[in-house]
Design a protein around this motif. Structure first.
Motif, PDB file in Angstrom:
ATOM      1  N   THR B  25       0.844  -1.204   0.000  1.00  0.00           N
ATOM      2  CA  THR B  25       0.000   0.000   0.000  1.00  0.00           C
ATOM      3  C   THR B  25       0.877   1.251   0.000  1.00  0.00           C
ATOM      4  N   ALA B  26       1.946   1.220   0.804  1.00  0.00           N
ATOM      5  CA  ALA B  26       2.838   2.374   0.861  1.00  0.00           C
ATOM      6  C   ALA B  26       3.539   2.573  -0.481  1.00  0.00           C
ATOM      7  N   ALA B  27       3.942   1.486  -1.115  1.00  0.00           N
ATOM      8  CA  ALA B  27       4.688   1.594  -2.371  1.00  0.00           C
ATOM      9  C   ALA B  27       3.796   2.018  -3.527  1.00  0.00           C
ATOM     10  N   VAL B  28       2.551   1.530  -3.529  1.00  0.00           N
ATOM     11  CA  VAL B  28       1.627   1.909  -4.606  1.00  0.00           C
ATOM     12  C   VAL B  28       1.300   3.395  -4.498  1.00  0.00           C
ATOM     13  N   GLY B  29       1.282   3.917  -3.257  1.00  0.00           N
ATOM     14  CA  GLY B  29       0.946   5.322  -3.079  1.00  0.00           C
ATOM     15  C   GLY B  29      -0.553   5.527  -3.078  1.00  0.00           C
ATOM     16  N   VAL B  30      -1.192   5.044  -2.021  1.00  0.00           N
ATOM     17  CA  VAL B  30      -2.642   5.152  -1.907  1.00  0.00           C
ATOM     18  C   VAL B  30      -2.971   6.482  -1.221  1.00  0.00           C
ATOM     19  N   PRO B  31      -3.967   7.210  -1.728  1.00  0.00           N
ATOM     20  CA  PRO B  31      -4.249   8.545  -1.159  1.00  0.00           C
ATOM     21  C   PRO B  31      -4.452   8.537   0.365  1.00  0.00           C
ATOM     22  N   ARG B  32      -5.326   7.655   0.873  1.00  0.00           N
ATOM     23  CA  ARG B  32      -5.547   7.536   2.327  1.00  0.00           C
ATOM     24  C   ARG B  32      -5.846   6.075   2.619  1.00  0.00           C
ATOM     25  N   ALA B  33      -5.180   5.528   3.620  1.00  0.00           N
ATOM     26  CA  ALA B  33      -5.456   4.125   3.945  1.00  0.00           C
ATOM     27  C   ALA B  33      -5.293   3.873   5.440  1.00  0.00           C
ATOM     28  N   VAL B  34      -6.066   2.926   5.927  1.00  0.00           N
ATOM     29  CA  VAL B  34      -5.945   2.448   7.304  1.00  0.00           C
ATOM     30  C   VAL B  34      -5.375   1.033   7.225  1.00  0.00           C
ATOM     31  N   PHE B  35      -4.213   0.840   7.863  1.00  0.00           N
ATOM     32  CA  PHE B  35      -3.571  -0.476   7.813  1.00  0.00           C
ATOM     33  C   PHE B  35      -3.977  -1.320   9.019  1.00  0.00           C
ATOM     34  N   LEU B  36      -4.388  -2.550   8.747  1.00  0.00           N
ATOM     35  CA  LEU B  36      -4.749  -3.491   9.795  1.00  0.00           C
ATOM     36  C   LEU B  36      -3.935  -4.758   9.609  1.00  0.00           C
ATOM     37  N   ARG B  37      -3.187  -5.103  10.649  1.00  0.00           N
ATOM     38  CA  ARG B  37      -2.336  -6.284  10.555  1.00  0.00           C
ATOM     39  C   ARG B  37      -3.180  -7.517  10.871  1.00  0.00           C
ATOM     40  N   TRP B  38      -4.095  -7.802   9.979  1.00  0.00           N
ATOM     41  CA  TRP B  38      -5.066  -8.873  10.170  1.00  0.00           C
ATOM     42  C   TRP B  38      -4.971  -9.872   9.025  1.00  0.00           C
ATOM     43  N   PRO B  39      -5.551 -11.058   9.201  1.00  0.00           N
ATOM     44  CA  PRO B  39      -5.445 -12.070   8.146  1.00  0.00           C
ATOM     45  C   PRO B  39      -6.114 -11.619   6.848  1.00  0.00           C
ATOM     46  N   MET B  40      -5.570 -12.093   5.757  1.00  0.00           N
ATOM     47  CA  MET B  40      -6.166 -11.822   4.460  1.00  0.00           C
ATOM     48  C   MET B  40      -7.628 -12.278   4.486  1.00  0.00           C
ATOM     49  N   GLY B  41      -8.462 -11.503   3.822  1.00  0.00           N
ATOM     50  CA  GLY B  41      -9.892 -11.842   3.797  1.00  0.00           C
ATOM     51  C   GLY B  41     -10.660 -11.277   4.962  1.00  0.00           C
ATOM     52  N   HIS B  42      -9.993 -10.472   5.817  1.00  0.00           N
ATOM     53  CA  HIS B  42     -10.640  -9.918   7.010  1.00  0.00           C
ATOM     54  C   HIS B  42     -10.312  -8.435   7.228  1.00  0.00           C
ATOM     55  N   PRO B  43     -10.395  -7.593   6.184  1.00  0.00           N
ATOM     56  CA  PRO B  43     -10.021  -6.191   6.408  1.00  0.00           C
ATOM     57  C   PRO B  43     -10.884  -5.484   7.460  1.00  0.00           C
ATOM     58  N   LEU B  44     -12.128  -5.930   7.642  1.00  0.00           N
ATOM     59  CA  LEU B  44     -12.969  -5.301   8.667  1.00  0.00           C
ATOM     60  C   LEU B  44     -13.085  -6.167   9.913  1.00  0.00           C
ATOM     61  N   GLY B  45     -12.334  -7.250   9.952  1.00  0.00           N
ATOM     62  CA  GLY B  45     -12.324  -8.059  11.164  1.00  0.00           C
ATOM     63  C   GLY B  45     -13.046  -9.386  11.025  1.00  0.00           C
ATOM     64  N   GLU B  46     -13.660  -9.784  12.113  1.00  0.00           N
ATOM     65  CA  GLU B  46     -14.279 -11.106  12.173  1.00  0.00           C
ATOM     66  C   GLU B  46     -15.756 -11.056  11.768  1.00  0.00           C
ATOM     67  N   PRO B  47     -16.252 -12.180  11.238  1.00  0.00           N
ATOM     68  CA  PRO B  47     -17.665 -12.205  10.849  1.00  0.00           C
ATOM     69  C   PRO B  47     -18.586 -12.018  12.048  1.00  0.00           C
ATOM     70  N   HIS B  48     -19.675 -11.339  11.803  1.00  0.00           N
ATOM     71  CA  HIS B  48     -20.719 -11.134  12.822  1.00  0.00           C
ATOM     72  C   HIS B  48     -20.182 -10.454  14.086  1.00  0.00           C
ATOM     73  N   ARG B  49     -19.197  -9.562  13.903  1.00  0.00           N
ATOM     74  CA  ARG B  49     -18.699  -8.731  15.003  1.00  0.00           C
ATOM     75  C   ARG B  49     -18.907  -7.268  14.604  1.00  0.00           C
TER      76      ARG B  49
END
Lengths: 183, 102
Positions: B25-49
């Motif tokens: 994300t840093a290398a691509v140069g994204v205008p604004r991003a929130v980084f989450l050190r979470w597993p792939m497929g879970h950018p917003l977290g866990e299901p039903h949370r």
């Protein structure tokens, strides 16, 4: 012969499951990200990052979602999983979609949790709720879905064609901001 | 995803993205991003949370309103499955100057 090809398909399935299992580990994902940066020819650190400030109020803003999690409607053509360099096409997701009906075609990540609750990759239910609450103004009548594994010539198509096409559609819809989610 | 964010921003629409691959994300140069050190497929977290998922949306919307220049990669440092989440106070967003200016 039939048995042999079935065995091969099973072996491939196991291999893919092992690989997606690996990427489920955040530190593996970060290592991959570093490696992807090193081998990418397309990244130009000196290229200016585009930026337009958000001009509020948020409570009147129209939001659109864009995801690369490979979501689509059951009747839409699935993303191409046979091309190892991916698929730069996109699907339009209607704003009134029932998230329980969407499907995910994307073999490069473990989407069992996203199948159970698509909001973890495509948070449309929450955005609808924020519009109801008046936190944002509205949710657009359509959203856009790509698959994230795009390389080689398809990367060029994404940059030159499908990415700008989606941007133009969002502008035509008078969208005030876009919320993007990876897989 | 970063390249799509750039295309949308380039046409004049502000974007905010989630990232689970920081260096890319840093290398691509994204205008604004929130980084989450979470597993792939879970950018917003866990299901039903919902509280977890909505906290991520809150952080992203706050970044959208507060960012004063391109390439901000916010790292809230949320740990995977080791945080307690509550429904965000959405009223706070209305207090950010950017969200009020016409």
């Amino acid at each position: 012969m039939h048995l042999l090809s079935r065995g091969r398909a099973r072996a491939r399935e196991l291999w893919e499951r092992a690989v997606t299992g690996l990427y489920s580990m955040p530190w593996v994902m970060q290592l991959w990200a570093r490696w992807a940066v090193q081998r990418s020819q397309r990244l130009d650190a000196s290229a200016a990052i585009p930026f337009v400030p958000f001009s509020g109020p948020l409570a009147q803003a129209r939001a659109a979602l864009v995801t690369t999690a490979g979501i689509h409607l059951p009747h839409q053509p699935p993303f191409d999983m046979d091309d190892p360099e991916g698929d730069a096409s996109y699907r339009e997701i209607p704003g009134d979609v029932d998230l329980r009906t969407v499907v995910i075609t994307h073999k490069y990540y473990d989407h069992r949790d996203a199948d159970a609750d698509p909001n973890i990759v495509f948070p449309l239910d929450h955005f609808r709720d924020l519009a109801r609450q008046g936190v944002i103004g509205a949710v657009n009548h359509r959203h856009f879905s790509f698959m994230g594994h795009i390389e080689g010539p398809h990367l060029e198509r994404l940059i030159q064609e499908t990415g700008p096409e989606v941007a133009a559609k969002l502008r035509a819809d008078r969208v005030d901001f876009a919320f993007l989610t990876p897989a | 995803m970063g390249l799509i964010a750039r295309a949308i921003e380039a046409i004049g629409i502000p974007t905010v993205a989630l990232s689970i691959a920081r260096d890319l994300t840093a290398a691509v140069g994204v205008p604004r991003a929130v980084f989450l050190r979470w597993p792939m497929g879970h950018p917003l977290g866990e299901p039903h949370r919902p509280a977890q998922q909505r906290t991520v949306i809150f952080l992203a919307l706050r970044l959208l309103l507060e960012a004063d220049g391109p390439g901000i990669l916010l790292e809230p440092g949320l740990r995977w499955r080791r945080e307690t989440y509550q429904e965000p106070d959405w009223g706070l967003l209305a207090q950010i100057p950017g969200s009020r200016s016409p």
